[in-house]
Design an enzyme around this catalytic site. Structure first.
Site, PDB file in Angstrom:
ATOM      1  N   CYS A  86      -5.360  -2.937   3.098  1.00  0.00           N
ATOM      2  CA  CYS A  86      -5.027  -2.866   4.509  1.00  0.00           C
ATOM      3  C   CYS A  86      -6.221  -3.060   5.442  1.00  0.00           C
ATOM      4  O   CYS A  86      -6.706  -4.167   5.617  1.00  0.00           O
ATOM      5  CB  CYS A  86      -4.320  -1.535   4.785  1.00  0.00           C
ATOM      6  SG  CYS A  86      -3.306  -1.544   6.286  1.00  0.00           S
TER       7      CYS A  86
ATOM      8  N   GLU B  32       0.838  -1.202   0.000  1.00  0.00           N
ATOM      9  CA  GLU B  32       0.000   0.000   0.000  1.00  0.00           C
ATOM     10  C   GLU B  32       0.873   1.253   0.000  1.00  0.00           C
ATOM     11  O   GLU B  32       1.858   1.353   0.727  1.00  0.00           O
ATOM     12  CB  GLU B  32      -0.879  -0.020   1.247  1.00  0.00           C
ATOM     13  CG  GLU B  32      -1.767   1.206   1.417  1.00  0.00           C
ATOM     14  CD  GLU B  32      -2.516   1.195   2.751  1.00  0.00           C
ATOM     15  OE1 GLU B  32      -3.468   1.977   2.887  1.00  0.00           O
ATOM     16  OE2 GLU B  32      -2.145   0.416   3.651  1.00  0.00           O
TER      17      GLU B  32
ATOM     18  N   LYS C 266     -10.133   2.614  -1.491  1.00  0.00           N
ATOM     19  CA  LYS C 266     -10.242   1.994  -0.160  1.00  0.00           C
ATOM     20  C   LYS C 266     -11.543   2.396   0.525  1.00  0.00           C
ATOM     21  O   LYS C 266     -11.817   3.579   0.742  1.00  0.00           O
ATOM     22  CB  LYS C 266      -9.037   2.421   0.691  1.00  0.00           C
ATOM     23  CG  LYS C 266      -8.905   1.725   2.032  1.00  0.00           C
ATOM     24  CD  LYS C 266      -7.613   2.173   2.705  1.00  0.00           C
ATOM     25  CE  LYS C 266      -7.339   1.450   4.003  1.00  0.00           C
ATOM     26  NZ  LYS C 266      -6.064   1.908   4.617  1.00  0.00           N
TER      27      LYS C 266
END
Length: 303
Positions: free
Chosen positions: A146, A38, A114
């Protein structure tokens, strides 16, 4: 190939990342997929400060010069390239943390914003849709960033959309990486998919990248935060086999319901599970070999 390495600083010449990718491919020329952690191109010092002003200044729309350069690099190397995620400037000036997939033909094959930024620490706006991408000669991958992994709905949705592999790119600098390893295995087990969790390396990140099979078995794992290349051969046919035969030969969650049974209300979502549609979608045809070679490397991480 998954690359666990420290992040590159904002403003660093693109040529440095291009050389990093070239060296990785030279070491493993047979690999078809190259995955970085990321925000690999968006380091903000050591320790990583993740300053909103710096991230906003570095953000570009997906039709900007950064993605154009990354697409050209993917074409040059002849690989599917996931350069982690990038800071995307939205249509109305929003700041998104966006995972992108570039094809060997030099095209943007998919992008995912995200959905679950790590609040209150991250300044990003949340995305509003799940994304899977068909990689010719490999299979269908689901995109995941994540903290998304902490919400089981994200992995479930990607599996339902036909993902055979969930690519979870990570920038975890905090001590909860141990819990994330449990989540990687749990998400693989309950959805019967491969999970690849590629974290950035030290000194910024905690490392410990992991590749998990559809029954929760650890295929490869980095032992620490050192820069690491994880090479794994993923037998994608195993997804169908596990769903047919059951996890540990007994559990077949995707065959739990009969089509004529009534829907099960899910009040927390204002929705329901409808047995008539409780089946993963069918991904693209598998490659003739039934597997793909993937190497994973860890890059420095913040969350």
């Amino acid at each position: 190939m998954a690359v666990q390495a420290p992040p590159r600083l904002i403003g660093e010449p693109f040529a440095a990342f291009a050389d990093e990718a070239r060296r990785t491919v030279e070491l493993h020329p047979e690999k078809k997929l190259l995955v970085f952690p990321e925000l690999h191109l968006f380091g903000d010092g050591d320790p990583d400060l993740q300053r909103e002003e710096a991230l906003r200044a570095a953000a570009e729309p997906l039709d900007g010069p950064r993605v154009e350069a990354l697409a050209g690099l993917a074409e040059e190397l002849g690989v599917w390239l996931v350069p982690g995620s990038v800071c995307e400037r939205g249509e109305r000036g929003e700041l998104f943390n966006t995972q992108i997939v570039l094809s060997p033909a030099g095209e943007l094959a998919g992008s995912y914003r995200k959905i679950f930024p790590w609040r209150p620490h991250e300044p990003y706006e949340p995305g509003d849709r799940f994304v899977v991408v068909d990689l010719d000669g490999i299979g269908r991958v689901g995109l995941n960033i994540c903290y998304d992994a902490w919400f089981p709905e994200t992995s479930r949705q990607l599996a339902w959309m036909g993902a055979e592999v969930i690519l979870n790119v990570v920038k975890t600098t905090t001590t909860d990486r141990a819990q994330e390893l449990v989540l990687a295995r749990a998400n693989a087990i309950v959805n019967q998919v491969f999970v690849v969790s590629v974290n950035c390396g030290g000194p910024t990140g905690q490392g410990r990248s992991i590749v998990v099979g559809p029954e929760g078995e650890v295929i490869a794992e980095a032992p620490d935060a050192s820069p690491t290349l994880l090479a794994a051969e993923l037998e994608l046919d195993a997804v169908g086999q596990v769903r047919t035969q059951g996890t540990a030969g007994v559990n077949r969650m995707w065959s739990q319901f009969r089509p004529d049974e009534p829907p099960i209300p899910l009040p927390v979502y204002q929705g329901r599970i409808d047995p008539a549609s409780w089946q993963p979608q069918t991904p693209s045809p598998a490659p003739a070999t039934g597997h793909t070679d993937v190497a994973f490397a860890t890059v420095r991480s913040t969350r």
